[in-house]
Design a protein around this motif. Structure first.
Motif, PDB file in Angstrom:
ATOM      1  N   PHE A   8      53.385  62.211 -16.653  1.00  0.00           N
ATOM      2  CA  PHE A   8      52.698  63.191 -15.827  1.00  0.00           C
ATOM      3  C   PHE A   8      52.762  64.535 -16.544  1.00  0.00           C
ATOM      4  O   PHE A   8      53.805  64.916 -17.088  1.00  0.00           O
ATOM      5  N   THR A  10      52.963  67.587 -15.520  1.00  0.00           N
ATOM      6  CA  THR A  10      53.960  68.547 -15.043  1.00  0.00           C
ATOM      7  C   THR A  10      55.389  68.121 -15.371  1.00  0.00           C
ATOM      8  O   THR A  10      56.288  68.955 -15.445  1.00  0.00           O
ATOM      9  N   ALA A  54      58.099  70.236  -6.646  1.00  0.00           N
ATOM     10  CA  ALA A  54      56.700  69.807  -6.802  1.00  0.00           C
ATOM     11  C   ALA A  54      56.604  68.546  -7.647  1.00  0.00           C
ATOM     12  O   ALA A  54      55.848  67.616  -7.317  1.00  0.00           O
ATOM     13  N   GLU A  55      57.379  68.480  -8.741  1.00  0.00           N
ATOM     14  CA  GLU A  55      57.341  67.298  -9.604  1.00  0.00           C
ATOM     15  C   GLU A  55      57.886  66.068  -8.877  1.00  0.00           C
ATOM     16  O   GLU A  55      57.340  64.959  -9.005  1.00  0.00           O
ATOM     17  N   GLU A  58      55.353  64.828  -6.403  1.00  0.00           N
ATOM     18  CA  GLU A  58      54.279  64.155  -7.124  1.00  0.00           C
ATOM     19  C   GLU A  58      54.684  62.734  -7.513  1.00  0.00           C
ATOM     20  O   GLU A  58      53.891  61.800  -7.432  1.00  0.00           O
ATOM     21  N   TYR A  59      55.931  62.572  -7.915  1.00  0.00           N
ATOM     22  CA  TYR A  59      56.432  61.267  -8.335  1.00  0.00           C
ATOM     23  C   TYR A  59      56.503  60.293  -7.151  1.00  0.00           C
ATOM     24  O   TYR A  59      56.183  59.103  -7.288  1.00  0.00           O
ATOM     25  N   ALA A  61      54.795  60.419  -4.278  1.00  0.00           N
ATOM     26  CA  ALA A  61      53.541  60.242  -3.528  1.00  0.00           C
ATOM     27  C   ALA A  61      52.913  58.862  -3.690  1.00  0.00           C
ATOM     28  O   ALA A  61      52.442  58.275  -2.701  1.00  0.00           O
TER      29      ALA A  61
END
Length: 211
Positions: A8, A10, A54-55, A58-59, A61
């Motif tokens: 990813f 980010t 945030a990271e 994202e992981y 989700a």
């Protein structure tokens, strides 16, 4: 063998020296559903998780897991999206009754605003179980101990067992905010509606009670 780091875009922002700790954060969240950042190593992991919230979100989700930060306590927890997440934890009937009881104890204590920390005894929990679900057989001491242990593993409670095994009822149970957020009800009325479902007689029982 070390697996490759996620690609990813980010995630490349995460420093090389922090990556092992980020793996620990994810392991804690996925294994237990929450990260309690009170002291020591857990505090370090919490601060790192906050830096990379945030990271982490994202992981998680793609697994249909939502990452939440408690606004009042150093806690991160994940909440499965109902109907989508295959990792959603399920409670059996006995555990559900216990969770409902703990939720109500937590709710009432917070409404009274006596303290931010809600601590009750095992005897308090057993008495409330009998009160809320009077038509059902309450758990034995061994069953209650086992269920509380499972809830601790899910980071829903903290336990301080009585040193004298014969005085189990004096054991202290801290109900964590994660429980109220993982098992959300808008208010006590919504809780009562759900709890009432477990107080209704089953068809077999109703048939036996007919004259």
């Amino acid at each position: 063998m070390a697996l490759p780091w996620p690609t990813f875009s980010t995630w490349h922002r995460i420093r090389e020296e922090d990556r092992a700790a980020i793996s620990d954060v994810l392991a804690e969240l996925l294994a237990h559903g929450a990260l309690l950042g009170d002291t020591g190593r857990d505090r370090e992991l919490f601060l790192l998780a906050r830096e990379h919230q945030a990271e982490l979100a994202e992981y998680l989700a793609p697994l249909h897991l939502e990452l939440y930060a408690d606004p009042d306590k150093p806690i991160f927890y994940v909440r499965p999206v109902p109907g989508d997440c295959g990792l959603m934890a399920r409670f059996n009937k006995a555990e559900t009754l216990l969770v409902l009881t703990l939720w109500r104890l937590y709710h009432d204590a917070r409404m009274a605003a006596v303290s931010e920390t809600v601590v009750v005894s095992a005897n308090d929990v057993w008495q409330r179980l009998k009160l809320y679900f009077e038509t059902l057989t309450p758990p034995t001491e061994a069953q209650l101990r086992e269920m509380l242990g499972r809830l601790r593993n899910r980071r829903l409670v903290r336990l301080d067992w009585a040193e004298d095994a014969t005085r189990f009822g004096e054991s202290q149970i801290e109900i964590l905010p994660t429980l109220a957020r993982v098992i959300p009800f808008e208010n006590a009325a919504a809780w009562e509606q759900q709890a009432a479902l477990y107080c209704q007689p089953t068809p077999d029982t109703a048939k036996e009670e007919q004259p």
